[in-house]
Each structure stands twice: as C-alpha cells, then as structure tokens.
Design a protein around this motif. Structure first.
Motif, PDB file in Angstrom:
ATOM      1  N   THR A  93       0.832  -1.205   0.000  1.00 11.89           N
ATOM      2  CA  THR A  93       0.000   0.000   0.000  1.00 11.89           C
ATOM      3  C   THR A  93       0.868   1.257   0.000  1.00 11.89           C
ATOM      4  N   GLU A  94       0.306   2.316  -0.538  1.00 10.15           N
ATOM      5  CA  GLU A  94       0.967   3.615  -0.525  1.00 10.15           C
ATOM      6  C   GLU A  94      -0.059   4.678  -0.149  1.00 10.15           C
ATOM      7  N   VAL A  95       0.370   5.685   0.594  1.00  9.48           N
ATOM      8  CA  VAL A  95      -0.504   6.814   0.885  1.00  9.48           C
ATOM      9  C   VAL A  95       0.285   8.092   0.633  1.00  9.48           C
ATOM     10  N   LEU A  96      -0.322   9.006  -0.086  1.00 11.20           N
ATOM     11  CA  LEU A  96       0.306  10.293  -0.362  1.00 11.20           C
ATOM     12  C   LEU A  96      -0.080  11.267   0.746  1.00 11.20           C
ATOM     13  N   THR A  97       0.906  11.793   1.441  1.00  9.19           N
ATOM     14  CA  THR A  97       0.658  12.684   2.570  1.00  9.19           C
ATOM     15  C   THR A  97       1.281  14.045   2.280  1.00  9.19           C
ATOM     16  N   HIS A  98       0.902  15.038   3.087  1.00 11.84           N
ATOM     17  CA  HIS A  98       1.352  16.401   2.803  1.00 11.84           C
ATOM     18  C   HIS A  98       1.814  17.141   4.062  1.00 11.84           C
ATOM     19  N   PRO A  99       2.818  16.617   4.753  1.00  9.20           N
ATOM     20  CA  PRO A  99       3.393  17.402   5.853  1.00  9.20           C
ATOM     21  C   PRO A  99       4.173  18.588   5.290  1.00  9.20           C
ATOM     22  N   LYS A 100       4.330  19.588   6.100  1.00  5.37           N
ATOM     23  CA  LYS A 100       5.209  20.681   5.712  1.00  5.37           C
ATOM     24  C   LYS A 100       6.647  20.195   5.808  1.00  5.37           C
ATOM     25  N   ALA A 101       7.500  20.604   4.874  1.00  5.98           N
ATOM     26  CA  ALA A 101       8.915  20.225   4.908  1.00  5.98           C
ATOM     27  C   ALA A 101       9.755  21.476   4.689  1.00  5.98           C
ATOM     28  N   ILE A 102      10.787  21.639   5.518  1.00  4.70           N
ATOM     29  CA  ILE A 102      11.644  22.820   5.400  1.00  4.70           C
ATOM     30  C   ILE A 102      13.116  22.420   5.510  1.00  4.70           C
ATOM     31  N   HIS A 103      13.959  23.199   4.850  1.00  5.19           N
ATOM     32  CA  HIS A 103      15.397  23.038   4.989  1.00  5.19           C
ATOM     33  C   HIS A 103      15.832  23.555   6.359  1.00  5.19           C
ATOM     34  N   LEU A 104      16.945  23.056   6.835  1.00  7.50           N
ATOM     35  CA  LEU A 104      17.446  23.478   8.147  1.00  7.50           C
ATOM     36  C   LEU A 104      17.510  24.992   8.277  1.00  7.50           C
ATOM     37  N   HIS A 105      18.009  25.649   7.241  1.00  4.87           N
ATOM     38  CA  HIS A 105      18.204  27.102   7.349  1.00  4.87           C
ATOM     39  C   HIS A 105      16.897  27.879   7.311  1.00  4.87           C
ATOM     40  N   LYS A 106      15.791  27.188   7.018  1.00  8.90           N
ATOM     41  CA  LYS A 106      14.484  27.849   7.003  1.00  8.90           C
ATOM     42  C   LYS A 106      13.772  27.758   8.350  1.00  8.90           C
ATOM     43  N   LEU A 107      14.328  27.013   9.281  1.00  8.46           N
ATOM     44  CA  LEU A 107      13.707  26.900  10.599  1.00  8.46           C
ATOM     45  C   LEU A 107      13.577  28.261  11.255  1.00  8.46           C
ATOM     46  N   GLN A 108      14.508  29.156  10.964  1.00  6.36           N
ATOM     47  CA  GLN A 108      14.479  30.503  11.543  1.00  6.36           C
ATOM     48  C   GLN A 108      13.195  31.258  11.223  1.00  6.36           C
ATOM     49  N   LEU A 109      12.480  30.838  10.186  1.00  6.36           N
ATOM     50  CA  LEU A 109      11.264  31.545   9.770  1.00  6.36           C
ATOM     51  C   LEU A 109      10.020  31.050  10.508  1.00  6.36           C
ATOM     52  N   GLU A 110      10.160  30.007  11.314  1.00  4.76           N
ATOM     53  CA  GLU A 110       9.019  29.489  12.065  1.00  4.76           C
ATOM     54  C   GLU A 110       8.736  30.412  13.255  1.00  4.76           C
ATOM     55  N   THR A 111       7.531  30.943  13.308  1.00  9.88           N
ATOM     56  CA  THR A 111       7.178  31.880  14.377  1.00  9.88           C
ATOM     57  C   THR A 111       6.201  31.292  15.387  1.00  9.88           C
ATOM     58  N   GLU A 112       5.470  30.238  15.010  1.00 11.09           N
ATOM     59  CA  GLU A 112       4.538  29.593  15.940  1.00 11.09           C
ATOM     60  C   GLU A 112       5.253  28.438  16.628  1.00 11.09           C
ATOM     61  N   PRO A 113       5.283  28.407  17.960  1.00  7.71           N
ATOM     62  CA  PRO A 113       6.033  27.353  18.646  1.00  7.71           C
ATOM     63  C   PRO A 113       5.410  25.973  18.446  1.00  7.71           C
ATOM     64  N   PHE A 114       6.267  24.973  18.474  1.00  6.61           N
ATOM     65  CA  PHE A 114       5.813  23.589  18.380  1.00  6.61           C
ATOM     66  C   PHE A 114       5.382  23.087  19.759  1.00  6.61           C
ATOM     67  N   ASP A 115       4.384  22.208  19.750  1.00  9.82           N
ATOM     68  CA  ASP A 115       3.987  21.536  20.989  1.00  9.82           C
ATOM     69  C   ASP A 115       4.998  20.448  21.353  1.00  9.82           C
ATOM     70  N   ALA A 116       5.625  19.888  20.332  1.00  8.04           N
ATOM     71  CA  ALA A 116       6.611  18.824  20.564  1.00  8.04           C
ATOM     72  C   ALA A 116       7.660  18.857  19.478  1.00  8.04           C
ATOM     73  N   ALA A 117       8.895  18.535  19.871  1.00  5.99           N
ATOM     74  CA  ALA A 117       9.979  18.322  18.921  1.00  5.99           C
ATOM     75  C   ALA A 117      10.373  16.860  19.002  1.00  5.99           C
ATOM     76  N   PHE A 118      10.291  16.164  17.876  1.00  3.83           N
ATOM     77  CA  PHE A 118      10.742  14.777  17.802  1.00  3.83           C
ATOM     78  C   PHE A 118      12.176  14.803  17.263  1.00  3.83           C
ATOM     79  N   ILE A 119      13.126  14.327  18.058  1.00  2.00           N
ATOM     80  CA  ILE A 119      14.520  14.295  17.626  1.00  2.00           C
ATOM     81  C   ILE A 119      14.761  12.947  16.957  1.00  2.00           C
ATOM     82  N   ALA A 120      14.833  12.963  15.618  1.00  2.00           N
ATOM     83  CA  ALA A 120      14.907  11.729  14.829  1.00  2.00           C
ATOM     84  C   ALA A 120      16.141  11.717  13.938  1.00  2.00           C
TER      85      ALA A 120
END
Length: 342
Positions: free
Chosen positions: A51-78
């Motif tokens: 099976t396959e499922v097409l999903t649509h999470p947001k994806a950003i490059h490391l250097h684009k993290l600086q543009l995130e202004t809304e805090p995360f509820d959780a950070a998963f370190i993977a």
C-alpha cells in the motif's frame, strides 16, 4: 498537535507522513535538500508492503527553521545519535517554553544527552520497534509488520498526561503503548540493534538475511548476550525482545537451548520480509558515517565500567573503525567474528 520532526529519514518520514495524514500539524526539518524539495513539490509517499498513501506534511530546509514563528507543541529528535546535541539545541527556541516537550526518537541511548540540553522536565522517550527507510527523496518505506510499534516513557517512569497524550498521537502510525521503564526498554532495544545493525553493515546483508545465515545468526546471539550481561551489571531489567527473554539469549550464547533461540530469530526474519535493511546497513550503503560508537561501542564502554567482558562487541567496533567510512559491506569482513565463535 503541532510537531516539529528534526530529521526526515526513514522514521521521520513514516511517522511524519502518517501523523500529517491523521490531521496533526507536522513540520519535517531535514538536511537532505532533494528530500525536502520533493516533499514540498509533490508530497510525501509513505509505503508499507503493498500500500501507498500520499501525505502532505510541511517540509523545510534546516536554514528555514528561523522563519518558524509559531512554537511547536513537541519536537521529535529523529537524527543520528552523533547529531543529538546540535539537533536538540537547534530546536530549543522553537518549542513552546511552557508546555512543549522533546521526544527522543532514536536508536541507542541518547535520552540523557537530549535532556541535558532540553531539560529533563520536558523530555520524553519513544522506543521504536518498527523498521523504516528512506531510500529516495519524498518516499518513506515501512519494512516490517511489528505491533506495537512504539512505547512512550518518561525518564522517571511516571504515568503522566503528556505521555498518555503522545501514546494517543502515535496510535495514528501504529499501536503504541505507555511504559513505566524507559531504561529497561532502551537497553532491550539496544540489544536488538547490537544483534543486527552493525552485522548488516559489515556483511552487506539485510535484516532478514542477518538472521537466516547461520554464521551471522550465531554472532548475533553472542552480541546480544553481551548486551544482556552488561545491562544486568548496571541494574537494568531487560524486557523480552524478538520473542526472547534476555536469559534465553545468554543461555544460547553459552550453548543451552540454542535451537529454540535460533527458531525465534528465523521467525523474526520471516516477518521482517526481504526488503528491510536496518539503519546502520543503510548508512553503509549510502557511504555515510555509522552509529557504531553509540550502539556496540556504547556496550563495550559500559561493560568496561563494570568489568564485564564484551569481546564480540569490541571486535565488531574494531572492524568498523578499521574499515572507516564509505566501505562496502562484504561477508569477508565478518570472518574475524566467525573465527571467535565457540
């Protein structure tokens, strides 16, 4: 739940894609440009068997993290074990300072290293029992049928609302359990990793073949028994792994009930399927640095602390250090370990 997943490899893509598909606000943060660009352009495919499922999470490059202004509820370190400190540090300013949590989604025992940076009061662990890979940009592949797939735990074993909430969140990926014994669970998973991962890297075998080939299966038993002995010396209470108690693996390494343990390993090989390659083996195939010092090397170090011999773990660490980076897996690399078998 708004979750930032630092690392979009096999686990990051499978977890991130399926959580996004379940309605969570997921942001994948990764250092592989082609992977991020593919997900942004075409979405993320999560594949599991037929099976396959097409999903649509947001994806950003490391250097684009600086543009995130809304805090995360959780950070998963993977990320890989050797990237734990910088990855955790990078996420510090982007996680809700009052209620946000950090969750260790890694192989090895990195929980304290993450907590030293994030604070133990907002650190949890996820012990992963599924197998996953990301062989090409924009596609995460789950390669097993294990269930439960995850165990969520607090450092002190307490049963908290936030741990239970994460259990419910992760149920969208695979059945998930709460555990009151983080360190026993971590050492149990480390036992599995040490029995299989580095052997896959040095031999070039996939998960199933490591357990179906007689020589590597027997070496794996010796590696696992050493982990169990070291864990016991440090006062850790191991849980059953691969359908085997740690005592059974120790017995088999010492020549008792070998057939029963080998039969259980062959059954796990059947369930693993032919396409699975552990993360260590994937790293070798990609010419990347391995996690040897955080898996078998960690066992050797902890064994020396208690005077517990770990000759098989010591030898596989030595072999991989001698091979360096960008070596090719080959059965000939395993010969020194075969020569050590009783």
């Amino acid at each position: 739940m708004r979750i930032g997943i630092m690392g979009a490899g096999g686990i990051g893509t499978v977890v991130g894609g399926l959580l996004s598909n379940a309605g969570h606000d997921i942001t994948l943060i990764d250092q592989w440009p082609e992977n991020v660009d593919k997900i942004k352009a075409d979405g993320l495919i999560v594949e599991h068997r037929d099976t396959e499922v097409l999903t649509h999470p947001k994806a950003i490059h490391l250097h684009k993290l600086q543009l995130e202004t809304e805090p995360f509820d959780a950070a998963f370190i993977a990320v890989k074990s050797y990237d734990t400190e910088w990855a955790t540090t990078m996420m510090l300013r982007y996680v809700d300072p009052d209620h946000g949590v950090f969750v260790d989604f890694q192989n090895g025992i990195n929980d304290q290293r993450m907590a030293d940076i994030a604070g133990v009061e907002r650190s949890l662990a996820c012990i992963i029992t599924i197998s996953a890979a990301c062989y090409e940009p924009g596609r995460g592949v789950r390669t097993d049928v294990n269930s439960p797939g995850f165990k969520i735990a607090e450092h002190d074993g307490s049963d908290t609302a936030r741990a239970r909430e994460l259990v419910e969140v992760m149920n969208a990926v695979e059945a998930t359990e709460f555990s009151d014994d983080l360190w026993g669970e971590r050492w149990s998973k480390l036992m599995v990793n040490c029995m299989n991962n580095a052997l896959s890297g040095v031999s070039g075998y996939g998960t199933a073949k490591v357990r179906t080939e007689a020589d590597t299966r027997r070496i794996g038993i010796q590696l696992g028994a050493e982990v169990a002995r070291v864990a016991k010396a440090h006062g850790k209470e191991l849980h059953s792994v691969l359908g085997l108690s740690p005592e059974m693996v120790i017995d088999a390494a010492e020549g008792r009930n070998v057939e029963e343990v080998e039969a259980a390993l062959l059954e796990t090989a059947r369930k693993a399927g032919p396409g699975g390659v552990p993360s260590f083996g994937q790293d070798v195939r990609k010419g990347r640095r391995t996690e040897i010092d955080f898996l078998n090397g960690y066992v050797s170090d902890m064994g020396r602390e208690k005077g517990v011999p770990t000759p098989f773990n010591d030898k596989i660490v030595e072999i991989i250090h001698d091979l360096g980076i960008e070596f090719k897996g080959d059965k000939k690399h395993v010969q020194p370990l075969i020569d050590m078998l009783p």
